[in-house]
Design a protein around this motif. Sequence first.
Motif, PDB file in Angstrom:
ATOM      1  N   ILE A  25       0.840  -1.200   0.000  1.00 52.11           N
ATOM      2  CA  ILE A  25       0.000   0.000   0.000  1.00 52.11           C
ATOM      3  C   ILE A  25       0.875   1.249   0.000  1.00 52.11           C
ATOM      4  N   LEU A  26       1.922   1.241   0.817  1.00 50.41           N
ATOM      5  CA  LEU A  26       2.841   2.379   0.848  1.00 50.41           C
ATOM      6  C   LEU A  26       3.509   2.594  -0.514  1.00 50.41           C
ATOM      7  N   ASN A  27       3.759   1.505  -1.234  1.00 48.05           N
ATOM      8  CA  ASN A  27       4.379   1.618  -2.551  1.00 48.05           C
ATOM      9  C   ASN A  27       3.556   2.472  -3.499  1.00 48.05           C
ATOM     10  N   PHE A  28       2.233   2.498  -3.294  1.00 48.26           N
ATOM     11  CA  PHE A  28       1.359   3.236  -4.194  1.00 48.26           C
ATOM     12  C   PHE A  28       1.014   4.636  -3.680  1.00 48.26           C
ATOM     13  N   MET A  29       1.551   5.012  -2.534  1.00 45.30           N
ATOM     14  CA  MET A  29       1.332   6.365  -2.028  1.00 45.30           C
ATOM     15  C   MET A  29       2.187   7.352  -2.796  1.00 45.30           C
ATOM     16  N   ASP A  30       1.744   8.604  -2.849  1.00 43.85           N
ATOM     17  CA  ASP A  30       2.506   9.637  -3.543  1.00 43.85           C
ATOM     18  C   ASP A  30       3.808   9.916  -2.811  1.00 43.85           C
ATOM     19  N   GLY A  31       4.778  10.466  -3.574  1.00 39.98           N
ATOM     20  CA  GLY A  31       6.056  10.825  -2.983  1.00 39.98           C
ATOM     21  C   GLY A  31       5.866  11.809  -1.836  1.00 39.98           C
ATOM     22  N   GLY A  32       6.497  11.535  -0.721  1.00 37.81           N
ATOM     23  CA  GLY A  32       6.364  12.383   0.454  1.00 37.81           C
ATOM     24  C   GLY A  32       5.361  11.826   1.434  1.00 37.81           C
ATOM     25  N   GLN A  33       4.216  11.336   0.925  1.00 43.79           N
ATOM     26  CA  GLN A  33       3.202  10.769   1.827  1.00 43.79           C
ATOM     27  C   GLN A  33       3.701   9.484   2.470  1.00 43.79           C
ATOM     28  N   ASP A  34       4.392   8.649   1.666  1.00 46.21           N
ATOM     29  CA  ASP A  34       4.903   7.395   2.221  1.00 46.21           C
ATOM     30  C   ASP A  34       5.928   7.655   3.315  1.00 46.21           C
ATOM     31  N   GLU A  35       6.808   8.646   3.079  1.00 46.96           N
ATOM     32  CA  GLU A  35       7.835   8.946   4.081  1.00 46.96           C
ATOM     33  C   GLU A  35       7.213   9.546   5.338  1.00 46.96           C
ATOM     34  N   ALA A  36       6.175  10.351   5.176  1.00 41.71           N
ATOM     35  CA  ALA A  36       5.520  10.944   6.337  1.00 41.71           C
ATOM     36  C   ALA A  36       4.876   9.859   7.204  1.00 41.71           C
ATOM     37  N   ILE A  37       4.230   8.901   6.561  1.00 44.46           N
ATOM     38  CA  ILE A  37       3.589   7.807   7.303  1.00 44.46           C
ATOM     39  C   ILE A  37       4.646   6.938   7.976  1.00 44.46           C
ATOM     40  N   LEU A  38       5.728   6.631   7.237  1.00 45.46           N
ATOM     41  CA  LEU A  38       6.801   5.827   7.823  1.00 45.46           C
ATOM     42  C   LEU A  38       7.431   6.519   9.024  1.00 45.46           C
ATOM     43  N   GLY A  39       7.558   7.849   8.921  1.00 41.78           N
ATOM     44  CA  GLY A  39       8.121   8.605  10.039  1.00 41.78           C
ATOM     45  C   GLY A  39       7.258   8.502  11.286  1.00 41.78           C
ATOM     46  N   ASP A  40       5.942   8.603  11.086  1.00 44.47           N
ATOM     47  CA  ASP A  40       5.028   8.476  12.226  1.00 44.47           C
ATOM     48  C   ASP A  40       5.072   7.068  12.814  1.00 44.47           C
ATOM     49  N   ILE A  41       5.119   6.063  11.942  1.00 40.98           N
ATOM     50  CA  ILE A  41       5.184   4.677  12.419  1.00 40.98           C
ATOM     51  C   ILE A  41       6.498   4.428  13.148  1.00 40.98           C
ATOM     52  N   HIS A  42       7.591   5.039  12.656  1.00 38.10           N
ATOM     53  CA  HIS A  42       8.904   4.883  13.291  1.00 38.10           C
ATOM     54  C   HIS A  42       8.860   5.341  14.751  1.00 38.10           C
ATOM     55  N   ARG A  43       8.129   6.440  14.999  1.00 35.63           N
ATOM     56  CA  ARG A  43       8.037   6.943  16.366  1.00 35.63           C
ATOM     57  C   ARG A  43       7.218   6.011  17.261  1.00 35.63           C
ATOM     58  N   LEU A  44       6.319   5.251  16.639  1.00 33.14           N
ATOM     59  CA  LEU A  44       5.483   4.331  17.407  1.00 33.14           C
ATOM     60  C   LEU A  44       6.104   2.947  17.535  1.00 33.14           C
ATOM     61  N   ASP A  45       6.757   2.498  16.454  1.00 33.17           N
ATOM     62  CA  ASP A  45       7.313   1.146  16.435  1.00 33.17           C
ATOM     63  C   ASP A  45       8.496   1.130  15.469  1.00 33.17           C
ATOM     64  N   GLU A  46       9.693   1.356  15.996  1.00 34.06           N
ATOM     65  CA  GLU A  46      10.882   1.481  15.160  1.00 34.06           C
ATOM     66  C   GLU A  46      11.156   0.200  14.384  1.00 34.06           C
ATOM     67  N   THR A  47      10.998  -0.947  15.020  1.00 32.70           N
ATOM     68  CA  THR A  47      11.266  -2.222  14.348  1.00 32.70           C
ATOM     69  C   THR A  47      10.333  -2.430  13.162  1.00 32.70           C
ATOM     70  N   LEU A  48       9.074  -2.114  13.353  1.00 36.80           N
ATOM     71  CA  LEU A  48       8.103  -2.281  12.272  1.00 36.80           C
ATOM     72  C   LEU A  48       8.402  -1.348  11.108  1.00 36.80           C
ATOM     73  N   SER A  49       8.801  -0.115  11.408  1.00 35.55           N
ATOM     74  CA  SER A  49       9.096   0.825  10.327  1.00 35.55           C
ATOM     75  C   SER A  49      10.264   0.328   9.483  1.00 35.55           C
ATOM     76  N   VAL A  50      11.241  -0.307  10.113  1.00 35.95           N
ATOM     77  CA  VAL A  50      12.375  -0.871   9.382  1.00 35.95           C
ATOM     78  C   VAL A  50      11.907  -2.028   8.494  1.00 35.95           C
ATOM     79  N   GLN A  51      11.026  -2.877   9.041  1.00 30.13           N
ATOM     80  CA  GLN A  51      10.489  -3.990   8.249  1.00 30.13           C
ATOM     81  C   GLN A  51       9.723  -3.480   7.028  1.00 30.13           C
ATOM     82  N   LEU A  52       8.918  -2.454   7.225  1.00 31.99           N
ATOM     83  CA  LEU A  52       8.152  -1.885   6.115  1.00 31.99           C
ATOM     84  C   LEU A  52       9.076  -1.324   5.046  1.00 31.99           C
ATOM     85  N   ARG A  53      10.083  -0.582   5.474  1.00 34.95           N
ATOM     86  CA  ARG A  53      11.005   0.023   4.508  1.00 34.95           C
ATOM     87  C   ARG A  53      11.775  -1.055   3.735  1.00 34.95           C
TER      88      ARG A  53
END
Length: 337
Positions: free
Chosen positions: A208-236
Amino acid sequence: MADTSQTANLTGVQRAAIVLLSLGEQQAAEVLKHMGAKEVQKLGVAMTSVGGVSRDAVLSVFDDFVDVLEQPGGLGPGADEYVRAVLVQALGEDRASSLIDRILLGRNTSGLDTLKWMEPRAVADLVRNEHPQIIAIVLSHLDPDQAAETLKCLGERVRPDVLLRIATLDGIPPHALNELNDVMTRQFAGAQNIKSSTIGGVKVAANILNFMDGGQDEAILGDIHRLDETLSVQLRDLMFVFDNLAEIDDRAMQTVLRDVPTDRLAIALRGADGKVRDKITSNMSQRAAEMLLEDIEVRGPVRLAEVEAAQKEILTIVRRMAETGAIQLTAKAEAFV
């Protein structure tokens, strides 16, 4: 005069389906080649649902297109094989197979499956007041591109929460999924029993993140990183980004380049990793590669947002080709798609 009693309540899609069924397979396939996937799917479903149409009804439909119907013939039931043959000719065996299953097995879709036929904004309007967990289950049930478009229509604050819940879904009990499906079914006055309960997960969220517009994916990943760093790494790690194009094989790259506009490629390569540029130019003719590099050099300043948009377009082409079997990715690259 043609009998209009059978056709008075036909929709435009059903009328188009009758016309296609009246053509030969090759002619119908040629028409479908010029349509988008969702249009083909809608027409395919309609073609399987208009059996038993009389010759007079066919004439009535054709009166809307031409003055005289030269080739008579009623349409009998059992159009499934015709639809299958037309779609294979129009899209190829690999691309048509999944679409055929959705058409022939899901012609009476309702509940959650009905959402796949709706515009993303309409889906967002339907679920925006639901609990984020419900939204996560619904988006997990959609195709990644539709889910991404739906997520864009939701508020910025809810997006990271929904994506995190999608990533941490590990299937849900069948009864819970059936209850959700019943709610959606009542919305569309239908009935369906969902059997599968394997939805969600990190891979679904990454797609789903792959289909987000440029910038939106990074913003969401940044928020997830603050909540769950391990998960954000897995997603990336699971996301297929522009630099990963260097990992696909030469045959796949050559197939992709045939569908990528040269002007978008020149913009996408601005500031790209050298390995990606080398992978692309090595799979072009010498003259084409020289012209591409020259275009990159002489082109004026380009906004970062435009570069990211061009890269997203190319990545979308790659993902769709991989999903439909038009290209085969190497094991390393496939891990990202």
